[in-house]
Design an enzyme around this catalytic site. Structure first.
Site, short mmCIF file in Angstrom:
data_model
loop_
_atom_site.label_atom_id
_atom_site.label_comp_id
_atom_site.label_asym_id
_atom_site.label_seq_id
_atom_site.Cartn_x
_atom_site.Cartn_y
_atom_site.Cartn_z
N GLY A 1 0.82 -1.21 0.00
CA GLY A 1 0.00 0.00 0.00
C GLY A 1 0.85 1.25 0.00
CB SER A 2 0.00 4.66 1.14
OG SER A 2 -1.20 4.72 0.39
CB VAL A 3 4.70 2.04 3.37
CG1 VAL A 3 4.04 2.33 4.70
CG2 VAL A 3 4.43 0.62 2.91
CG PHE A 4 5.74 0.27 -2.95
CD1 PHE A 4 6.69 -0.62 -2.50
CD2 PHE A 4 5.67 0.52 -4.32
CE1 PHE A 4 7.55 -1.26 -3.38
CE2 PHE A 4 6.52 -0.12 -5.21
CZ PHE A 4 7.47 -1.01 -4.73
#
Length: 560
Positions: A286-289
């Site tokens: 998800g958004s950590v990427f």
């Protein structure tokens, strides 16, 4: 009796005497060596001598503390042939060793010279009581038992050793050949009672080497405590915390929950529990990427920190509509604001500017699609398919961490690239190997690889600080320090591969501090929390609490 009959009987007697003599000559002379060897084999006994398995240590306040050590326990065996009163022996042994009398009596009620041990892992107290019985034919032998003083906290890190001395999973599995040493052999002569009366030859065992880890015991303990509290608080399925030195790749803490007790590994019914989720299980991050995709875009000059565009609430790519997390337009934004608001549409724009081939190459350089090489048994990876096979919608969603699967160790190692000035380091757990003679050998680290430029790394660090101070990462703040980080709330793919599960998410937070000279990079991952939906309310506060602890532990002075 006539003379003819007498002569016949005499001749017959001489014939039998001759045959007996020939048979005796054959046995004693012609086949003498064969029967001597058989007799010698019955009198000679060969016995393996186990090597002492190496211990596993961590450092604490300048001292070594064992995470895996050895205990001396005992094996009880019976030689039925030597027992005088088998029933009485069975009664006494069954009572003392908590064995079933009928089963034990059934085993020993014969004249066999050998039986498998009737009891293993007997402690000193019970062994002494067995010895006090004074039963002839009862044999007591020492055995080494692996012991893990801190139980479940380090289970996934260490793995375990089975009753045959074989290491499984974790460090015990990866370094098994180093730890176990080499067995020795004892050759002795025994008498008719089976007792060893002399030793003919001895090949001494070579003990295994010790391991000294990079793990900090205090940090490991605090990470486990915080994670367990979070899993219970959020009624989550599971979770992981990894703390690493970004400049060296040394792992300071690696914990998962739930876990198991390696001292009682044989009681585990679900073998999946033996797998270390930090290295053996993949998830769509998800958004950590987004920090990885943004770093690639800036390093390749596809965008800059100041690049500004208008981003609507959704965008259609390859026939699929992609929305912002709140299904609202955030208007005109620069790239820092895209990270602050975790704008999916903005990230589709970034990877679109970058292009498939360059994005694929950056992902490979960051280590995705390949094993990190961490020194633990059981590491897995999801292969990164060639960019030519990517669908347009798949390429777009990769920009915000969906449609690509990674392990926690891959994610924290990639984040370390941003924290340390752009280099990919080797994550590792063993700092030194100590031979039985005391010789110390530092573990050789693999060569570092420059993935992004130092200026790109510095730019991303500042953007991630802004995420913590003005975006969704506010709960990861530590007063007086500049913390860099990014939240991620990822959907959970369905088992049949058709879309995502309704109402199931994985919250994560990756970051480092102090931002200007990071002492640690850390990943917190909370799987399927039931009481909160977004990572800013689950993983982010856990990261903040751990970061506060670490900055105090390292005795760093506030710089704000």
């Amino acid at each position: 009796m006539g003379p003819g009959r007498l002569k016949f009987l005499l001749a017959l007697s001489l014939l039998f005497l001759s045959l007996s003599f020939l048979r005796l000559f054959q046995k004693q002379v012609l086949e003498g060596k064969k029967y001597a060897d058989i007799a010698r084999g019955q009198q000679i006994i060969k016995k393996e001598m186990n090597a002492q398995r190496g211990k596993i240590y961590v450092r604490e306040d300048g001292e070594l503390y064992p995470l895996a050590t050895n205990m001396t326990l005992y094996t009880i065996s019976v030689v039925p042939k030597q027992l005088k009163d088998k029933e009485e022996a069975a009664k006494k042994l069954a009572s003392l060793l908590n064995l079933n009398f009928d089963e034990l009596f059934g085993k020993i009620n014969n004249n066999k010279s050998y039986l498998p041990p009737i009891a293993r892992h007997i402690d000193q107290d019970k062994m002494e009581k067995v010895k006090e019985l004074g039963l002839r034919g009862v044999m007591i032998e020492e055995e080494n038992q692996r012991f893990y003083p801190e139980g479940e906290m380090n289970a996934h890190l260490l793995g375990f050793v089975d009753q045959d001395g074989q290491g499984h999973y974790g460090l015990e599995g990866y370094y098994d050949a180093v730890l176990k040493g080499e067995k020795g052999m004892l050759v002795g002569a025994r008498n008719s009672k089976g007792e060893i009366v002399s030793y003919l030859d001895t090949n001494q065992p070579q003990n295994g080497a010790d391991l000294i880890l990079t793990i900090d015991r205090t940090i490991q303990f605090e990470a486990f405590r915080k994670l367990k509290e979070a899993i219970e608080k959020f009624k989550a399925q599971s979770g992981t915390i990894i703390v690493m030195e970004p400049q060296t790749g040394a792992i300071l803490a690696m914990v998962n929950y739930p876990t198991f007790d390696p001292n009682q590994y044989y009681q585990v019914k679900d073998y999946d529990l033996f797998l270390n989720p930090a290295i053996s299980k993949i998830w769509e991050p998800g958004s950590v990427f987004k920090v990885i995709a943004m770093a690639a875009g800036i390093d390749a000059n596809a965008v800059t920190k100041e690049t500004t565009e208008y981003f609507p609430a959704s965008v259609t790519v390859g026939g699929h509509t992609i929305w912002t997390f709140d299904k609202k337009s955030h208007g005109r934004q620069n790239m820092t604001q895209v990270l602050e608001t975790s704008n999916n549409v903005g990230m589709v724009y970034v990877v679109g500017k970058l292009g498939k081939e360059k994005f694929w190459q950056y992902l490979k350089n960051f280590g995705f699609g390949s094993l990190t090489g961490i020194d633990l048994a059981g590491e897995v990876t999801k292969q990164l398919r060639p960019y030519q096979s990517w669908r347009e919608s798949e390429f777009a969603t990769m920009g915000f961490g969906q449609g690509i699967a990674v392990t926690p160790i891959q994610m924290v190692t990639a984040a370390a690239v941003i924290a340390n000035g752009g280099k990919l380091v080797w994550p590792h757990l063993v700092d030194e190997i100590v031979s039985p003679s005391g010789e110390r050998q530092k573990v050789q680290k693999t060569a570092e690889k420059q993935v992004i430029s130092p200026s790109t790394a510095a730019t991303l660090s500042e953007m991630m600080v802004s995420v913590v101070e003005r975006g969704h990462g506010k709960q990861a703040q530590v007063p007086g320090f500049r913390v860099a980080g990014k939240t991620g709330t990822a959907q959970v793919p369905r088992q049949d591969g058709q879309g995502y599960e309704e109402g199931k998410t994985i919250g994560s937070f990756v970051g480092f501090a102090p931002a200007e000279n990071p002492r640690f990079v850390m990943l917190v991952k909370i799987d399927q929390p039931q009481t909160v939906e977004w990572a800013e309310s689950s993983a982010a506060p856990v990261f903040g609490e751990m970061a506060q602890f670490l900055l105090n532990y390292f005795k760093l002075s506030p710089n704000q």
